[in-house]
Scaffold this motif. Structure first.
Motif, PDB file in Angstrom:
ATOM      1  N   MET A   1       0.830  -1.171   0.000  1.00 40.60           N
ATOM      2  CA  MET A   1       0.000   0.000   0.000  1.00 40.60           C
ATOM      3  C   MET A   1       0.879   1.239   0.000  1.00 40.60           C
ATOM      4  O   MET A   1       1.872   1.298   0.723  1.00 40.60           O
ATOM      5  CB  MET A   1      -0.890  -0.018   1.246  1.00 40.60           C
ATOM      6  N   LEU A   2       0.531   2.223  -0.807  1.00 38.99           N
ATOM      7  CA  LEU A   2       1.302   3.458  -0.874  1.00 38.99           C
ATOM      8  C   LEU A   2       1.306   4.179   0.468  1.00 38.99           C
ATOM      9  O   LEU A   2       0.298   4.245   1.163  1.00 38.99           O
ATOM     10  CB  LEU A   2       0.722   4.393  -1.936  1.00 38.99           C
ATOM     11  N   GLU A   3       2.452   4.749   0.786  1.00 40.22           N
ATOM     12  CA  GLU A   3       2.625   5.472   2.048  1.00 40.22           C
ATOM     13  C   GLU A   3       1.909   6.827   2.042  1.00 40.22           C
ATOM     14  O   GLU A   3       1.496   7.312   3.090  1.00 40.22           O
ATOM     15  CB  GLU A   3       4.130   5.675   2.262  1.00 40.22           C
ATOM     16  N   LEU A   4       1.754   7.441   0.897  1.00 42.66           N
ATOM     17  CA  LEU A   4       1.166   8.775   0.752  1.00 42.66           C
ATOM     18  C   LEU A   4       1.886   9.790   1.638  1.00 42.66           C
ATOM     19  O   LEU A   4       1.361  10.306   2.621  1.00 42.66           O
ATOM     20  CB  LEU A   4      -0.340   8.777   1.066  1.00 42.66           C
ATOM     21  N   ARG A   5       3.121  10.069   1.270  1.00 47.12           N
ATOM     22  CA  ARG A   5       3.935  11.033   2.021  1.00 47.12           C
ATOM     23  C   ARG A   5       3.323  12.423   1.923  1.00 47.12           C
ATOM     24  O   ARG A   5       2.758  12.794   0.900  1.00 47.12           O
ATOM     25  CB  ARG A   5       5.362  11.017   1.494  1.00 47.12           C
ATOM     26  N   PRO A   6       3.446  13.219   2.994  1.00 52.48           N
ATOM     27  CA  PRO A   6       2.700  14.470   3.088  1.00 52.48           C
ATOM     28  C   PRO A   6       3.326  15.699   2.439  1.00 52.48           C
ATOM     29  O   PRO A   6       2.734  16.775   2.485  1.00 52.48           O
ATOM     30  CB  PRO A   6       2.609  14.682   4.599  1.00 52.48           C
ATOM     31  N   ASN A   7       4.527  15.555   1.851  1.00 52.79           N
ATOM     32  CA  ASN A   7       5.199  16.764   1.361  1.00 52.79           C
ATOM     33  C   ASN A   7       6.097  16.469   0.166  1.00 52.79           C
ATOM     34  O   ASN A   7       6.488  15.335  -0.074  1.00 52.79           O
ATOM     35  CB  ASN A   7       6.043  17.391   2.468  1.00 52.79           C
ATOM     36  N   CYS A   8       6.445  17.546  -0.550  1.00 52.87           N
ATOM     37  CA  CYS A   8       7.435  17.464  -1.611  1.00 52.87           C
ATOM     38  C   CYS A   8       8.798  17.341  -0.935  1.00 52.87           C
ATOM     39  O   CYS A   8       9.138  18.146  -0.064  1.00 52.87           O
ATOM     40  CB  CYS A   8       7.391  18.721  -2.481  1.00 52.87           C
ATOM     41  N   GLU A   9       9.551  16.355  -1.338  1.00 47.95           N
ATOM     42  CA  GLU A   9      10.849  16.119  -0.721  1.00 47.95           C
ATOM     43  C   GLU A   9      11.884  17.165  -1.106  1.00 47.95           C
ATOM     44  O   GLU A   9      12.960  17.217  -0.516  1.00 47.95           O
ATOM     45  CB  GLU A   9      11.349  14.720  -1.083  1.00 47.95           C
ATOM     46  N   TRP A  10      11.575  18.029  -2.076  1.00 49.99           N
ATOM     47  CA  TRP A  10      12.517  19.075  -2.467  1.00 49.99           C
ATOM     48  C   TRP A  10      12.141  20.430  -1.860  1.00 49.99           C
ATOM     49  O   TRP A  10      12.913  21.016  -1.119  1.00 49.99           O
ATOM     50  CB  TRP A  10      12.610  19.178  -3.991  1.00 49.99           C
ATOM     51  N   CYS A  11      10.928  20.920  -2.130  1.00 51.27           N
ATOM     52  CA  CYS A  11      10.546  22.270  -1.673  1.00 51.27           C
ATOM     53  C   CYS A  11       9.707  22.259  -0.394  1.00 51.27           C
ATOM     54  O   CYS A  11       9.388  23.316   0.134  1.00 51.27           O
ATOM     55  CB  CYS A  11       9.810  23.013  -2.775  1.00 51.27           C
ATOM     56  N   ASP A  12       9.360  21.085   0.084  1.00 49.88           N
ATOM     57  CA  ASP A  12       8.573  20.889   1.306  1.00 49.88           C
ATOM     58  C   ASP A  12       7.120  21.360   1.187  1.00 49.88           C
ATOM     59  O   ASP A  12       6.433  21.543   2.178  1.00 49.88           O
ATOM     60  CB  ASP A  12       9.253  21.543   2.516  1.00 49.88           C
ATOM     61  N   ARG A  13       6.632  21.538  -0.014  1.00 49.24           N
ATOM     62  CA  ARG A  13       5.229  21.905  -0.231  1.00 49.24           C
ATOM     63  C   ARG A  13       4.332  20.800   0.312  1.00 49.24           C
ATOM     64  O   ARG A  13       4.616  19.611   0.151  1.00 49.24           O
ATOM     65  CB  ARG A  13       4.996  22.083  -1.725  1.00 49.24           C
ATOM     66  N   ASP A  14       3.247  21.177   0.960  1.00 48.21           N
ATOM     67  CA  ASP A  14       2.276  20.197   1.452  1.00 48.21           C
ATOM     68  C   ASP A  14       1.620  19.479   0.267  1.00 48.21           C
ATOM     69  O   ASP A  14       1.210  20.118  -0.700  1.00 48.21           O
ATOM     70  CB  ASP A  14       1.192  20.875   2.289  1.00 48.21           C
ATOM     71  N   LEU A  15       1.547  18.158   0.384  1.00 49.39           N
ATOM     72  CA  LEU A  15       0.882  17.329  -0.625  1.00 49.39           C
ATOM     73  C   LEU A  15      -0.081  16.393   0.099  1.00 49.39           C
ATOM     74  O   LEU A  15       0.218  15.224   0.336  1.00 49.39           O
ATOM     75  CB  LEU A  15       1.913  16.539  -1.432  1.00 49.39           C
ATOM     76  N   PRO A  16      -1.247  16.911   0.480  1.00 47.18           N
ATOM     77  CA  PRO A  16      -2.212  16.074   1.197  1.00 47.18           C
ATOM     78  C   PRO A  16      -2.686  14.912   0.331  1.00 47.18           C
ATOM     79  O   PRO A  16      -2.462  14.902  -0.891  1.00 47.18           O
ATOM     80  CB  PRO A  16      -3.350  17.046   1.518  1.00 47.18           C
ATOM     81  N   PRO A  17      -3.321  13.921   0.931  1.00 46.27           N
ATOM     82  CA  PRO A  17      -3.726  12.712   0.194  1.00 46.27           C
ATOM     83  C   PRO A  17      -4.548  12.985  -1.061  1.00 46.27           C
ATOM     84  O   PRO A  17      -4.456  12.242  -2.025  1.00 46.27           O
ATOM     85  CB  PRO A  17      -4.553  11.928   1.207  1.00 46.27           C
ATOM     86  N   GLY A  18      -5.313  14.062  -1.082  1.00 47.33           N
ATOM     87  CA  GLY A  18      -6.142  14.368  -2.237  1.00 47.33           C
ATOM     88  C   GLY A  18      -5.489  15.274  -3.266  1.00 47.33           C
ATOM     89  O   GLY A  18      -6.127  15.694  -4.226  1.00 47.33           O
ATOM     90  N   SER A  19      -4.204  15.557  -3.125  1.00 43.12           N
ATOM     91  CA  SER A  19      -3.523  16.478  -4.037  1.00 43.12           C
ATOM     92  C   SER A  19      -3.312  15.858  -5.417  1.00 43.12           C
ATOM     93  O   SER A  19      -2.780  14.759  -5.546  1.00 43.12           O
ATOM     94  CB  SER A  19      -2.165  16.884  -3.465  1.00 43.12           C
ATOM     95  N   SER A  20      -3.686  16.610  -6.436  1.00 46.91           N
ATOM     96  CA  SER A  20      -3.426  16.180  -7.811  1.00 46.91           C
ATOM     97  C   SER A  20      -2.036  16.624  -8.264  1.00 46.91           C
ATOM     98  O   SER A  20      -1.623  16.327  -9.378  1.00 46.91           O
ATOM     99  CB  SER A  20      -4.496  16.733  -8.751  1.00 46.91           C
ATOM    100  N   GLU A  21      -1.307  17.319  -7.404  1.00 53.07           N
ATOM    101  CA  GLU A  21       0.028  17.812  -7.723  1.00 53.07           C
ATOM    102  C   GLU A  21       1.139  16.862  -7.285  1.00 53.07           C
ATOM    103  O   GLU A  21       2.313  17.107  -7.569  1.00 53.07           O
ATOM    104  CB  GLU A  21       0.246  19.178  -7.068  1.00 53.07           C
ATOM    105  N   ALA A  22       0.815  15.789  -6.579  1.00 54.51           N
ATOM    106  CA  ALA A  22       1.834  14.858  -6.078  1.00 54.51           C
ATOM    107  C   ALA A  22       2.316  13.934  -7.186  1.00 54.51           C
ATOM    108  O   ALA A  22       1.524  13.406  -7.964  1.00 54.51           O
ATOM    109  CB  ALA A  22       1.274  14.039  -4.921  1.00 54.51           C
TER     110      ALA A  22
END
Length: 104
Positions: free
Chosen positions: A1-22
Motif C-alpha cells: 500500500m502506498l505510504e502517501l507522504r505528506p510533502n514534496c521532498e525538495w521544496c517541502d510543499r504540502d501534498l495532502p492525500p487528495g492532491s493532484s500535484e503529487a
C-alpha cells in the motif's frame, strides 16, 4: 500500500492525500509537479527513474466491510526530505533527462 507522504521532498510543499500535484517514482519518492518539471526534469534524484501522478486514495470506505479508504488507511504524517544536494540533483538530471524512462 502506498505510504502517501505528506510533502514534496525538495521544496517541502504540502501534498495532502487528495492532491493532484503529487508525483511519485517507483520507490514512492514524492515531489510536487512543479519540482518534477522544473528542478528534477522527470528524473528521480534517488533512483534515476521517472515520475507518475500519485493516485488519490478515496476518503471513505465505499464497500461496506472492505476496510479501505483514508478512514482505515491514513496517509503518512512523517515529512521526508531529499538527501541530495542541488548540484547532485542537477548533475543526474543532466545525464538522464534526455533518456527515455524505459532506457534508464
Amino acid at each position: 500500500m502506498l505510504e502517501l507522504r505528506p510533502n514534496c521532498e525538495w521544496c517541502d510543499r504540502d501534498l495532502p492525500p487528495g492532491s493532484s500535484e503529487a508525483r511519485i517514482c517507483s520507490y514512492e519518492c514524492t515531489y510536487c509537479a512543479e519540482c518534477v518539471s522544473t528542478v528534477l526534469h522527470d528524473v528521480c534524484p534517488t533512483c534515476g527513474g521517472n515520475f507518475s501522478a500519485r493516485p488519490i486514495r478515496p476518503g471513505r470506505e465505499w464497500r461496506a466491510g472492505s476496510c479501505l479508504g483514508l478512514e482505515h488507511n491514513p496517509a503518512s504524517c512523517r515529512r521526508t526530505h531529499s538527501e541530495w544536494t542541488a548540484d547532485q540533483v542537477a548533475e543526474l538530471a543532466r545525464r538522464l533527462r534526455d533518456v527515455a524512462p524505459e532506457g534508464r
